[in-house]
Write an enzyme that holds these catalytic residues in place. Structure first.
Site, PDB file in Angstrom:
ATOM      1  N   ASP A  89      -2.918   4.854  -2.134  1.00 24.01           N
ATOM      2  CA  ASP A  89      -3.875   5.380  -1.168  1.00 24.01           C
ATOM      3  C   ASP A  89      -4.181   6.868  -1.364  1.00 24.01           C
ATOM      4  O   ASP A  89      -3.263   7.676  -1.493  1.00 24.01           O
ATOM      5  CB  ASP A  89      -3.257   5.188   0.229  1.00 24.01           C
ATOM      6  CG  ASP A  89      -4.183   5.583   1.345  1.00 24.01           C
ATOM      7  OD1 ASP A  89      -5.131   4.840   1.602  1.00 24.01           O
ATOM      8  OD2 ASP A  89      -3.958   6.650   1.956  1.00 24.01           O
TER       9      ASP A  89
ATOM     10  N   ASP B 252       0.852  -1.178   0.000  1.00 24.29           N
ATOM     11  CA  ASP B 252       0.000   0.000   0.000  1.00 24.29           C
ATOM     12  C   ASP B 252       0.890   1.231   0.000  1.00 24.29           C
ATOM     13  O   ASP B 252       1.768   1.351   0.848  1.00 24.29           O
ATOM     14  CB  ASP B 252      -0.881  -0.028   1.261  1.00 24.29           C
ATOM     15  CG  ASP B 252      -2.257   0.538   1.014  1.00 24.29           C
ATOM     16  OD1 ASP B 252      -2.334   1.659   0.500  1.00 24.29           O
ATOM     17  OD2 ASP B 252      -3.240  -0.143   1.353  1.00 24.29           O
TER      18      ASP B 252
ATOM     19  N   GLU C 187      -6.579   4.417  -5.605  1.00 18.82           N
ATOM     20  CA  GLU C 187      -7.811   4.708  -4.866  1.00 18.82           C
ATOM     21  C   GLU C 187      -8.206   6.122  -5.260  1.00 18.82           C
ATOM     22  O   GLU C 187      -7.697   7.095  -4.724  1.00 18.82           O
ATOM     23  CB  GLU C 187      -7.591   4.627  -3.350  1.00 18.82           C
ATOM     24  CG  GLU C 187      -8.894   4.792  -2.597  1.00 18.82           C
ATOM     25  CD  GLU C 187      -8.739   5.251  -1.156  1.00 18.82           C
ATOM     26  OE1 GLU C 187      -9.666   4.991  -0.370  1.00 18.82           O
ATOM     27  OE2 GLU C 187      -7.726   5.879  -0.788  1.00 18.82           O
TER      28      GLU C 187
ATOM     29  N   HIS D 223     -11.409  -2.652   3.216  1.00 19.48           N
ATOM     30  CA  HIS D 223     -11.245  -2.362   4.651  1.00 19.48           C
ATOM     31  C   HIS D 223     -11.884  -1.039   5.074  1.00 19.48           C
ATOM     32  O   HIS D 223     -11.867  -0.700   6.246  1.00 19.48           O
ATOM     33  CB  HIS D 223      -9.747  -2.327   4.972  1.00 19.48           C
ATOM     34  CG  HIS D 223      -9.066  -1.182   4.307  1.00 19.48           C
ATOM     35  ND1 HIS D 223      -8.929  -1.102   2.933  1.00 19.48           N
ATOM     36  CD2 HIS D 223      -8.534  -0.037   4.797  1.00 19.48           C
ATOM     37  CE1 HIS D 223      -8.336   0.040   2.614  1.00 19.48           C
ATOM     38  NE2 HIS D 223      -8.078   0.701   3.731  1.00 19.48           N
ATOM     39  N   ASP D 224     -12.404  -0.281   4.122  1.00 17.23           N
ATOM     40  CA  ASP D 224     -13.050   0.993   4.445  1.00 17.23           C
ATOM     41  C   ASP D 224     -14.566   0.909   4.334  1.00 17.23           C
ATOM     42  O   ASP D 224     -15.255   1.907   4.521  1.00 17.23           O
ATOM     43  CB  ASP D 224     -12.589   2.094   3.469  1.00 17.23           C
ATOM     44  CG  ASP D 224     -11.139   2.472   3.666  1.00 17.23           C
ATOM     45  OD1 ASP D 224     -10.633   2.350   4.800  1.00 17.23           O
ATOM     46  OD2 ASP D 224     -10.509   2.906   2.673  1.00 17.23           O
TER      47      ASP D 224
HETATM   48  C1  GLC Z   1      -7.632   5.539   2.382  1.00 15.76           C
HETATM   49  C2  GLC Z   1      -7.549   4.253   3.156  1.00 15.76           C
HETATM   50  C3  GLC Z   1      -8.161   4.460   4.497  1.00 15.76           C
HETATM   51  C4  GLC Z   1      -7.381   5.527   5.212  1.00 15.76           C
HETATM   52  C5  GLC Z   1      -7.260   6.795   4.373  1.00 15.76           C
HETATM   53  C6  GLC Z   1      -6.172   7.671   4.891  1.00 15.76           C
HETATM   54  O1  GLC Z   1      -8.932   5.916   2.129  1.00 15.76           O
HETATM   55  O2  GLC Z   1      -8.123   3.216   2.430  1.00 15.76           O
HETATM   56  O3  GLC Z   1      -8.205   3.287   5.251  1.00 15.76           O
HETATM   57  O4  GLC Z   1      -7.996   5.839   6.425  1.00 15.76           O
HETATM   58  O5  GLC Z   1      -6.939   6.546   3.037  1.00 15.76           O
HETATM   59  O6  GLC Z   1      -4.928   7.102   4.628  1.00 15.76           O
END
Ligand code: GLC
Ligand code: CA
Length: 570
Positions: free
Chosen positions: A203, A98, A262, A334-335
């Protein structure tokens, strides 16, 4: 579209903290992951994405990195990663990590040094900004986890100087405008790729470009707190392409690495730049279903998605993608809450409906990412008290709901539907204590339904969700159908029929039909094609061997409640 090595693969996301604990401290770890590689291989997984396991105070469960070059001792050591890479390679599997470079941890050396000397070199790695004349923050942006994005620089609280954090205050944003910072990031990415990583999931990357100067971009408030959602400023932040293009050229491209961004809310016309030929990323997640129904007011005000909405969202994205690029498809991560609890109407979650949801998503064009536990149909937890919650985002949304006047019970119910903890409870391996996840005390409670929903029980049960996923994966890899499943066009069928989700996947000389009756009652539909062979049918216990053709009378096909079929048609 140029064909790439990863198009035909199947990917799987591991949330290391909750996957498998090898040493009884209640925290999942890298040796635990290594010990489960055979399980994943056997399922048919090729690419594994690990959520962060770098050194971190875990304020946001690892998305707050204090050393990019090292593994947090709670997850193992760097040698464990070397071993994981080796073991993966032996099995023809690929590891992604990640890449969290919009921000780091406030405990990262850079930030510590920056606070010691805000005018020095490291001060320029962050956004340090003077407050307004009256001493208030530079502007009114709200952070993703609530409260202002601005906090006073630690150690300098009596000065009118702030640092920026789009996320938690322990996640200071890195200043991408500074070429020195960018060099550090590229160096780090290349260091990992040289080690043998196949690539990265990237991310929160859309946040690296800010609308500047900060003081110019205060906006009318969108909530009673006087602030505005962080996404608002992204609309005015122009020029992110320069950063992303540079990162691509200087890192991923040199290694032919895989990268999946993402990224939320890219305009249609910008998509080719992101994931078209020589785009910034190899692929991007399709979040169209996950953002459906969202409200500016917060989770408590979000609309639940119906089967017809779900279908529309999927088709929209398939159309948007056209044939210039390749999305990565998810049901959950995971979110997000567990997909089966979200996309199957309340009270209708069964083994059969879970299989239907799996097929509707898995058979779409794109690279499927399965999130740990999805393959056994893991469900949301039922919260009875806010004290059970670990996730900072859920805690914030609970407060937002309370402030909006919801009772404790209502607020809890509202955040339970979307809490990130739903996906973060330990993986359910068996019916043994703590679902076989740990011999110690798990860091987060185990979903009590583990006695029924677990890997071990499903392995030997031909009719299980797990074996359904296995069958879908085999179909994707079957030389006879691969071309169509991987590259075929998606063409919606019976699009306006309520609670029917159906589409063709079409290649030059083959057409597959994916059809699901997304409701409990049976339904008869007029088939615009002839089924010649059934490949998958979730009303049958066994997916191997020749399958009976469904009864079609005068072109009419009756589907049982939540029946899903994948078939070859003419
Ligand atoms: C992304 C991750 C999340 C995290 C955020 C800040 O959205 O998937 O879990 O809290 O970024 O890094
Ligand atoms: Ca452990």
């Amino acid at each position: 579209m140029e064909r790439k090595w990863w198009h035909e693969k199947v990917a799987y996301q591991i949330y290391p903290k909750s996957f498998y604990d090898s040493n009884g401290d209640g925290i999942g770890d890298i040796p635990g992951i290594i010990s489960k590689l055979d399980y994943l291989k056997d399922l048919g997984v090729d690419i594994i994405w690990l959520s962060p396991c770098f050194c971190s105070p875990l304020a946001d469960q690892g998305y707050d990195i204090s050393d990019y070059y090292n593994i947090d001792p709670r997850f193992g050591a760097i040698e464990d990663i070397d071993r994981l890479l080796e073991e993966a390679k032996k099995r023809d599997m690929y590891i992604l990590m990640d890449l969290v470079v919009n921000h780091c941890s406030d405990e990262h050396e850079w930030f510590v040094k920056a606070c010691e000397d805000p005018q020095g070199e490291y001060g320029k790695f962050f956004y340090f900004e003077k407050g307004k004349e009256d001493g208030s923050a530079p502007n009114n942006w709200r952070s993703y986890f609530g409260g202002s994005v601005w906090d006073k620089i630690p150690g300098h609280e009596d000065e009118n100087m702030y640092y920026l954090h789009m996320f938690h205050k322990k996640q200071p944003d890195l200043n991408w405008e500074n070429p020195k910072l960018r060099e550090e990031v590229y160096k780090m990415i290349n260091w990992w790729l040289d080690k043998g990583l196949a690539g990265f999931r990237i991310d929160a990357i859309i946040n690296i470009k800010k609308a500047l100067p900060f003081e110019k971009y205060s906006y009318p408030a969108d909530r009673p707190d006087g602030m505005v959602m962080p996404q608002r400023m992204l609309q005015d932040a122009e020029g992110i392409g320069e950063f992303l293009g540079e990162m691509h050229r200087r890192t991923f491209k040199l290694h032919d690495a895989f990268s999946v961004g993402e990224v939320f809310n890219v305009e249609d016309e910008d998509l080719p730049e992101f994931i078209g030929e020589d785009g910034y990323f190899s692929s991007m997640f399709d979040f169209n279903e996950t953002i459906f129904g969202g409200s500016i007011n917060g989770w408590y005000d979000a609309k639940m998605i119906t089967p017809d909405d779900y279908k529309r969202c999927c088709f929209e994205s398939q159309k948007q993608m056209g044939d210039f690029g390749y999305f990565s498809n998810i049901i959950e991560n995971h979110d997000e809450p567990r997909g089966v609890s979200r996309y199957i109407p309340e009270g209708e979650c069964t083994i059969r409906s879970k299989k239907l949801l799996g097929a509707m998503n898995f058979m779409l064009k794109g690279l499927p990412f399965i999130y740990q536990g999805q393959e056994i149909g893991m469900e949301n937890v039922v919260l009875t008290s806010i004290d059970q919650v670990d996730d900072i985002s859920t805690l914030d949304e609970y407060q937002v709901a309370r402030n909006a006047g919801l009772s404790d019970e209502e607020a809890l119910k509202a955040v339970n539907r979307f809490s990130r903890d739903n996906a973060r409870t330990p993986m359910q391996w068996s019916a043994e204590d703590n679902a076989g996840f740990t011999e110690g005390t798990p860091w987060l409670y185990v979903n009590p339904n583990y006695t029924k929903i677990n890997v071990e029980a499903q392995q030997s049960d031909r009719d299980s969700v797990l074996n359904w996923y296995r069958a879908m994966i085999s179909l994707r890899k079957n030389p006879q159908y691969k071309e169509t499943v991987v590259y075929g066009d998606t063409v919606p069928v019976l699009e306006n029929v309520h609670n029917i989700m159906a589409y063709y996947r079409k290649s030059e000389d083959q057409t597959l039909l994916v059809i699901g009756n997304y409701q409990t009652g049976a339904q008869t539909v007029e088939l615009p094609c002839t089924i010649t062979k059934v490949l998958l049918d979730n009303t049958k216990a066994d997916q191997s061997g020749e399958m009976e053709l469904p009864a079609v009378k005068n072109g009419k096909l009756t589907l049982e409640g939540y029946q899903a079929i994948v078939a070859v048609v003419e």
